[in-house]
Design a protein around this motif. Structure first.
Motif, PDB file in Angstrom:
ATOM      1  N   LEU A  35      16.145  32.020  -3.569  1.00 42.75           N
ATOM      2  CA  LEU A  35      14.689  31.873  -2.965  1.00 42.75           C
ATOM      3  C   LEU A  35      14.365  33.408  -3.191  1.00 42.75           C
ATOM      4  CD1 LEU A  35      14.677  29.712  -0.009  1.00 42.75           C
ATOM      5  CD2 LEU A  35      13.792  29.340  -2.355  1.00 42.75           C
TER       6      LEU A  35
ATOM      7  N   PHE B  78      13.575  32.296  -7.580  1.00 46.91           N
ATOM      8  CA  PHE B  78      12.237  31.493  -7.337  1.00 46.91           C
ATOM      9  C   PHE B  78      11.227  32.785  -6.684  1.00 46.91           C
ATOM     10  CE2 PHE B  78      14.919  27.860  -7.227  1.00 46.91           C
ATOM     11  CZ  PHE B  78      13.983  26.696  -7.870  1.00 46.91           C
TER      12      PHE B  78
ATOM     13  N   PRO C  27       8.708  27.524   0.063  1.00 52.23           N
ATOM     14  CA  PRO C  27       9.530  26.753  -0.636  1.00 52.23           C
ATOM     15  C   PRO C  27      10.655  25.952   0.243  1.00 52.23           C
ATOM     16  CG  PRO C  27      10.014  29.257  -1.315  1.00 52.23           C
ATOM     17  CD  PRO C  27       9.024  28.939  -0.312  1.00 52.23           C
TER      18      PRO C  27
ATOM     19  N   LYS D 290      16.219  23.871  -5.108  1.00 52.59           N
ATOM     20  CA  LYS D 290      15.052  24.496  -4.453  1.00 52.59           C
ATOM     21  C   LYS D 290      14.020  23.998  -4.877  1.00 52.59           C
ATOM     22  CE  LYS D 290      17.870  27.550  -2.455  1.00 52.59           C
ATOM     23  NZ  LYS D 290      19.154  27.477  -3.132  1.00 52.59           N
TER      24      LYS D 290
ATOM     25  N   LEU E 245       9.934  24.687  -5.530  1.00 53.49           N
ATOM     26  CA  LEU E 245       8.609  25.557  -5.396  1.00 53.49           C
ATOM     27  C   LEU E 245       7.487  24.863  -5.770  1.00 53.49           C
ATOM     28  CD1 LEU E 245       7.340  28.601  -5.005  1.00 53.49           C
ATOM     29  CD2 LEU E 245       7.935  28.909  -7.385  1.00 53.49           C
TER      30      LEU E 245
END
Ligand code: SAH
Length: 372
Positions: A246, A280, A297, A348, A350
Motif C-alpha cells: 500500500l 498501490f 484501499p 489489495k 484499490l
C-alpha cells in the motif's frame, strides 16, 4: 538448456549491450515469438499459477455485486462500459455478468462489454467463455481505444504483469539494474549507467543502505493515468486487484513462477511467468494527479467480506452435499483468509472514481491531495 527466448535475448545483448530489467520483463511476457502470454497456458493446475476467479465463481460474483452497487451509486447511467483489462480466460467477467443479470437486469441491458487483451490466444479463450454475450463484447489491445463514456472497470492480476525498472543503491547513488551476459554466456544481473532523479525515491525505509532496490513502474503509472483521465472526464470507477504494498518502499519483488514454484527470474525466460509486486501508492497518486478520487484501499479479504462473500457461500452451500460445502469453504478461505498460501491479506484492492462518492464496501473517499 537455455530456452529459445534466452538465446534470442543473449543474441540481442551480444549485438547491442546489456538491456534493462524492464526490457527483459517485457520480452519474457510479450515477445511475439516466444513471450509467455503468447505461447503458454498459465492458468490452473497444469499451468504456473491460479488466480482468484479461477479458484471460485464467488470472486467474479463479488465483483459483479460491486459493479451493481457502483452503477447505482453513480446514478444508474443509461449507457455504460463494463471494461476488464487483462481478462485471462474470461472467467471473472462471466461470473460478474451472471450476477449483474440477476441483481440488475436493466444494468446488464445498458452495458457494453470491453475487454482489453494483448494476447490473441487468450482473446480466443475469452470469446469461448463469453459466447452468450458475444453481441455485447468488443476487444481492444489498449484501454485508450475503448469508447469514451461512463466506465466501470476491473483489472485483476493485470498490473503485476506490466514491466518495472529496478534501481540499486550502489553507494554512489542509484543505478539501473540491467541484464548482461556472464562468462559462459548465461544471463546475469548487472548495474547500468542510468540513474534516477532522487526526488522520485521514497523518503521512508531502507533506501540509504547500499544494495537497496527501488522499483519504478512508469508503464503501470501511464496506464492508470489514462484510465483515471477517462473516469474524471466521463465518470465511473476502476478496481485494481493485485498483490503488492500500500505504501511505496524499497525491495526486490521481481519474481518468476514456474509450475506453481518460485523460479529464478533469469532462468527460464518465456517459459516461467514473470511479475512483480504492485506499488498501490504510486497508482493512487497517478489517479489523483489525473483528477480522480482514490478510495481508501482494502485488503482482498475485507473487500470480499464487505460485499457478502460469506453469505453468498452459505447460500451456495445450502442444499449441497458435504463435499461441495467443504470445497466452497476452502475457496472462501483461500480468497479471503489470512496466512501462508491465502490471498485475503497479500492481495489489495484499490478503487478510484471520477467523482467523490461513497462506494460500498470502501470508505468515504479520502480528500484529494494531488494537482487538480
Ligand atoms: N485477470 C485474469 C488474468 C490475469 S493474467 C485472472 O485473474 O485470471 C494477466 C492478463 O493480462 C492476461 O490475460 C494477459 O494476456 C493480459 N495482459 C498482459 N499484458 C497486457 C497488456 N499490456 N494489455 C492488456 N492485457 C495484457
Amino acid at each position: 538448456m537455455p530456452t529459445p527466448l534466452a538465446r534470442k535475448i543473449a543474441e540481442l545483448i551480444r549485438r547491442n549491450g546489456p538491456i534493462s530489467v524492464a526490457d527483459y520483463f517485457a520480452m519474457c511476457l510479450a515477445d511475439p515469438e516466444y513471450g509467455y502470454y503468447r505461447t503458454r497456458e498459465p492458468f490452473g493446475r497444469s499451468g504456473d499459477f491460479v488466480t482468484s476467479p479461477e479458484i471460485s465463481q464467488l470472486f467474479g460474483e463479488m465483483v459483479g455485486v460491486f459493479f451493481v452497487h457502483a452503477w447505482q451509486a453513480h446514478g444508474r447511467p443509461a449507457q455504460l462500459n463494463l471494461t476488464e483489462i487483462g481478462p485471462g480466460r474470461g472467467t471473472l467477467m462471466a461470473d460478474a455478468l451472471r450476477t449483474i443479470g440477476r441483481l440488475a437486469p436493466d444494468m446488464l441491458d445498458a452495458a457494453q462489454i470491453h475487454l482489453v487483451e494483448t494476447s490473441e490466444r487468450l482473446s480466443g479463450v475469452q470469446r469461448q467463455t463469453l459466447l452468450r454475450y458475444k453481441e455485447k463484447i468488443a476487444w481492444h489491445e489498449d484501454f485508450a481505444t475503448t469508447p469514451a463514456r461512463f466506465t466501470l472497470l476491473v483489472a485483476n492480476e493485470f498490473f503485476d504483469a506490466i514491466p518495472i525498472r529496478q534501481f540499486i543503491n550502489t553507494g554512489q547513488g542509484f543505478h539501473e539494474r540491467t541484464v548482461r551476459l556472464g562468462q559462459s554466456g548465461e544471463l546475469e544481473f548487472a548495474m547500468g549507467p542510468a540513474g534516477i532523479d532522487p526526488s522520485l525515491l521514497p523518503a521512508r525505509g531502507e533506501g540509504a543502505r547500499p544494495g537497496a532496490i527501488f522499483e519504478a513502474a512508469p508503464a503501470r503509472t501511464a496506464i492508470m493515468q489514462t484510465i483515471a483521465e477517462r473516469l474524471a472526464q466521463y465518470g465511473g470507477s476502476a478496481l485494481t486487484i493485485d498483490y503488492g504494498h500500500l505504501v511505496s518502499s524499497y525491495g526486490d519483488t521481481l519474481q518468476a513462477l514456474y509450475r506453481h514454484e518460485y523460479d529464478l527470474p533469469l532462468l527460464r525466460p518465456g517459459e516461467a511467468d514473470l511479475t512483480s509486486h504492485v506499488d498501490f501508492e504510486a497508482l493512487a497518486v497517478a489517479a489523483i494527479a489525473a483528477g480522480c478520487h482514490a478510495h481508501r484501499p482494502l485488503t482482498q479479504g475485507d473487500f470480499l467480506v464487505g460485499l457478502g462473500i460469506l453469505e453468498r457461500a452459505g447460500a451456495l452451500g445450502a442444499g449441497a452435499d458435504s463435499l461441495t460445502r467443504a470445497s466452497i469453504q476452502d475457496a472462501v478461505n483461500r480468497l479471503a483468509g489470512v496466512g501462508a498460501g491465502k490471498m485475503g491479506e497479500l492481495f489489495k484492492v484499490l478503487c478510484v472514481s471520477g467523482t467523490p462518492l461513497a462506494l460500498s464496501p470502501f470508505d468515504i473517499p479520502t480528500k484529494q491531495t494531488g494537482a487538480n
